[in-house]
Enzyme design. Sequence first.
Site, short mmCIF file in Angstrom:
data_model
loop_
_atom_site.label_atom_id
_atom_site.label_comp_id
_atom_site.label_asym_id
_atom_site.label_seq_id
_atom_site.Cartn_x
_atom_site.Cartn_y
_atom_site.Cartn_z
N GLY A 176 0.85 -1.20 0.00
CA GLY A 176 0.00 0.00 0.00
C GLY A 176 0.88 1.24 0.00
N ASP A 217 -1.09 -7.49 -5.11
CA ASP A 217 -2.43 -7.42 -4.51
C ASP A 217 -2.28 -7.86 -3.06
OD1 ASP A 217 -5.64 -9.01 -5.29
OD2 ASP A 217 -4.89 -8.07 -3.46
N TYR A 246 -15.40 -0.24 8.24
CA TYR A 246 -13.97 0.05 8.42
C TYR A 246 -13.59 -0.06 9.90
CZ TYR A 246 -9.77 3.05 8.45
OH TYR A 246 -8.50 3.57 8.63
C1 VAH Z 1 -10.91 7.72 7.37
N1 VAH Z 1 -8.75 8.85 7.27
O1 VAH Z 1 -11.41 8.82 7.35
C2 VAH Z 1 -9.43 7.63 7.69
C3 VAH Z 1 -9.22 7.46 9.18
C4 VAH Z 1 -9.77 8.33 11.44
C5 VAH Z 1 -10.07 8.41 10.01
O2 VAH Z 1 -9.41 6.16 9.57
O3 VAH Z 1 -11.55 6.73 7.16
#
Ligand code: VAH
Length: 312
Positions: A6, A50, A140
């Site tokens: 990355g 990848d 996330y």
């Molecule tokens: C996001 N820049 O906005 C990242 C980060 C704390 C934010 O994880 O998803």
Amino acid sequence: KILIIGACGQIGTELTLALRAKHGNENVIAGDIREGGEELMKSGPFEQVDATNYKAIEDIVMHYEVDHIYLMAAMLSATAEKFPMRGWNLNMDSLFNVLNLAKDKKISKIFWPSSIAVFGPTTPKNDTPQTTVMEPTTVYGISKQTGERWCEYYHQKYGVDVRSIRYPGLISYKTLPGGGTTDYAVEIFHEALEKQEYTSFLSETTALPMMFMDDAIRATISLMEAPNENLTVRSSYNLGGISFTPKQLAESIKTEIPSFSINYEPDFRQPIADSWPSSINDEQAQKDWDWKHEYDLPKMTKAMLNGLESLK
Ligand code: VAH
């Protein structure tokens, strides 16, 4: 040898350049699914890879005799809400690839980024502690919280030397971020210079933990160089930095560009930001590896505007 997976991303780019400056260009291999900027591509070895492909990573590790991996590839918060399963698979499969290489003793040290996104609406919002309630409400955030649990498990169970930081929103001028909720704090500088105005996708009162990229890179290297026995956290370290709202950031920009104006049109990223803390307590990082951030809001504002001007 060091491999950054990355390497062409927002953190990866500056991390690769910093590690090459420190360890020598040929000792730091940049790996990414796509090519990066000129400065990165011209300064040392690059491998198209990848992050979810174990064999491809193992081949690079064997070929270059890699012993440290920084896994910076991930799908960030806003994009992962649009593609939940792709986000989960990328963020988790890539982590297991690297943890298993270390478990099998093919590499000896890992850095893996977590995020303040591991915290959720039930987490104490101000001065959020290292250990606290964490009920993330984004794909996330869930992937980063789970990743932290696996990092700690592989350390306890298999002795894997994996180290991690819960980055706040990161602000840099060398590479655009991709798909983050904190990206407004980068876009605003580009538009302040181009159009002297910006429409923020977060409301004026949305305070978030933020950090200038130079501080984040220095923290990453400090943690990776800290003596093993000093580290008391093997999930992920809180990292505080500064905390500001879009209004406060706009005020800071106005001291440099008086004609700048901002307006607010919150979008789907507002509820994501509302689920995160406003400020972070990073006493543990201060204690374990002597952390101290250097960029406050005025210093970061100047650094960003000067940096963007220098790239023109
Ligand atoms: C996001 N820049 O906005 C990242 C980060 C704390 C934010 O994880 O998803």
